[in-house]
Design an enzyme around this catalytic site. Structure first.
Site, short mmCIF file in Angstrom:
data_model
loop_
_atom_site.label_atom_id
_atom_site.label_comp_id
_atom_site.label_asym_id
_atom_site.label_seq_id
_atom_site.Cartn_x
_atom_site.Cartn_y
_atom_site.Cartn_z
N ASP A 11 -1.89 -13.19 40.27
CA ASP A 11 -2.02 -13.03 41.72
C ASP A 11 -0.83 -13.63 42.46
OD1 ASP A 11 -4.42 -11.65 41.72
OD2 ASP A 11 -5.66 -13.41 42.10
N HIS A 24 -4.89 -15.41 35.34
CA HIS A 24 -5.05 -14.42 36.41
C HIS A 24 -4.54 -14.97 37.74
CE1 HIS A 24 -6.55 -10.89 38.44
NE2 HIS A 24 -6.94 -11.71 39.41
N HIS A 52 -4.69 -16.34 47.84
CA HIS A 52 -3.81 -15.38 48.49
C HIS A 52 -3.20 -15.91 49.78
CE1 HIS A 52 -4.83 -12.35 45.57
NE2 HIS A 52 -6.11 -12.51 45.82
N HIS A 88 -2.22 -6.83 42.26
CA HIS A 88 -2.12 -6.56 40.82
C HIS A 88 -1.04 -5.52 40.53
CE1 HIS A 88 -6.61 -7.90 40.38
NE2 HIS A 88 -5.82 -8.87 40.81
#
Length: 280
Positions: A241, A237, A264, A79
């Site tokens: 990421d 969001h 991720h 973030h």
């Protein structure tokens, strides 16, 4: 060749908060840095061990992105990295007195505010804006990512959560600029499914998670402090990421990123492929 002046912060700024996974209070300090320093994390509690914000230093991608150097780690960097990269900050030292970056409200909002409070200044040296020499892609099970040559940084993301009727399928596409990130992406908070919470806690995660820094989705509704900030806050969001993870490529670049259900681990895998085809 596209290029611009390198940028750093005008003054030092500080923020204290709780890490979402380890649940420990931490303070970060963002410090201006000289040209060609890059973004470097520094564990102030461990004799100043430096951890460059680069792909070779990624050591864990389970529910967040963790960097390491030697015996030092710094977790949940994505973030903050998204805010720094979207603000075109090239050189900064990030000092942290714990092993995890504070989560703030679960978005990049607090980090964008820090950058605003610090101010930004240009530096004498230039940085080139890299381009892709060819498309690259990554695929694993239901996850797909591709990066195509483009004259701007654009991200198109499809989020598909058939296990959650309240999320369902969401799609957004943005040209990533400092303004679009600040208005459309930075406010969007991390989220979890209600039926995932026990699993996450059993793994020692979300020790600092609460409704002040996350949104929880149930089959029949949403648990949140206040309303969703956007009807499609989850997919936004995910874009946040993705920006943070790809910033670990370590240099600004332009491309059209197309993602379906990435996280991720797959974001980092695509970043490594992008690094192989950047020019100049």
């Amino acid at each position: 060749m596209l290029e611009r002046a390198q940028r750093t912060l005008r003054r030092e700024v500080r923020y204290s908060g709780v890490g979402i996974h380890f649940g420990k209070s931490a303070t970060i300090t963002l410090e201006p840095a000289k040209e060609n320093t890059g973004i470097v994390f520094c564990r102030s509690d461990l004799l100043g061990e430096h951890i460059p914000a680069l792909l070779p230093h990624v050591c864990n991608t389970g529910r967040s992105t963790t960097l390491s150097s030697g015996d030092s780690i710094i977790a949940t960097v994505e973030h903050l990295m998204a805010a720094l990269r979207s603000s075109n900050i090239d050189n900064v030292i990030v000092r942290c007195d714990e092993e995890e970056i504070p989560i703030g409200d679960g978005s990049s909002h607090v980090f964008m505010q820090l950058i605003h409070d610090a101010g930004v200044c240009t530096q004498n040296d230039k940085v080139s804006i890299a381009r892709l020499s060819q498309p690259v892609y990554y695929q694993a099970q239901d996850t797909f990512l591709a990066a195509f040559p483009c004259d701007e940084l654009k991200i198109s993301y499809t989020l598909h959560y058939p296990q959650s009727p309240t999320i369902g399928t969401q799609y957004r596409s943005f040209v990533i600029t400092e303004e679009s990130f600040r208005k459309e992406i930075a406010p969007c908070r991390t989220f979890a499914l209600y039926n995932e919470l026990c699993f996450l806690m059993e793994r020692g995660l979300i020790g600092g998670g609460c409704l002040e820094n996350a949104v929880v989705f149930k089959d029949d509704g949403v648990i949140s402090l206040g309303q969703l900030r956007f009807p499609d806050e989850p997919v936004r969001h995910k874009i946040l990421d993705l920006i943070g993870d790809l910033s670990l490529v370590g240099r600004p670049f332009v491309a059209h990123i197309v993602a379906v259900g990435s996280g991720h681990s797959s974001n980092i895998a695509l970043g490594r492929k992008i690094l192989e085809v950047l020019q100049p």
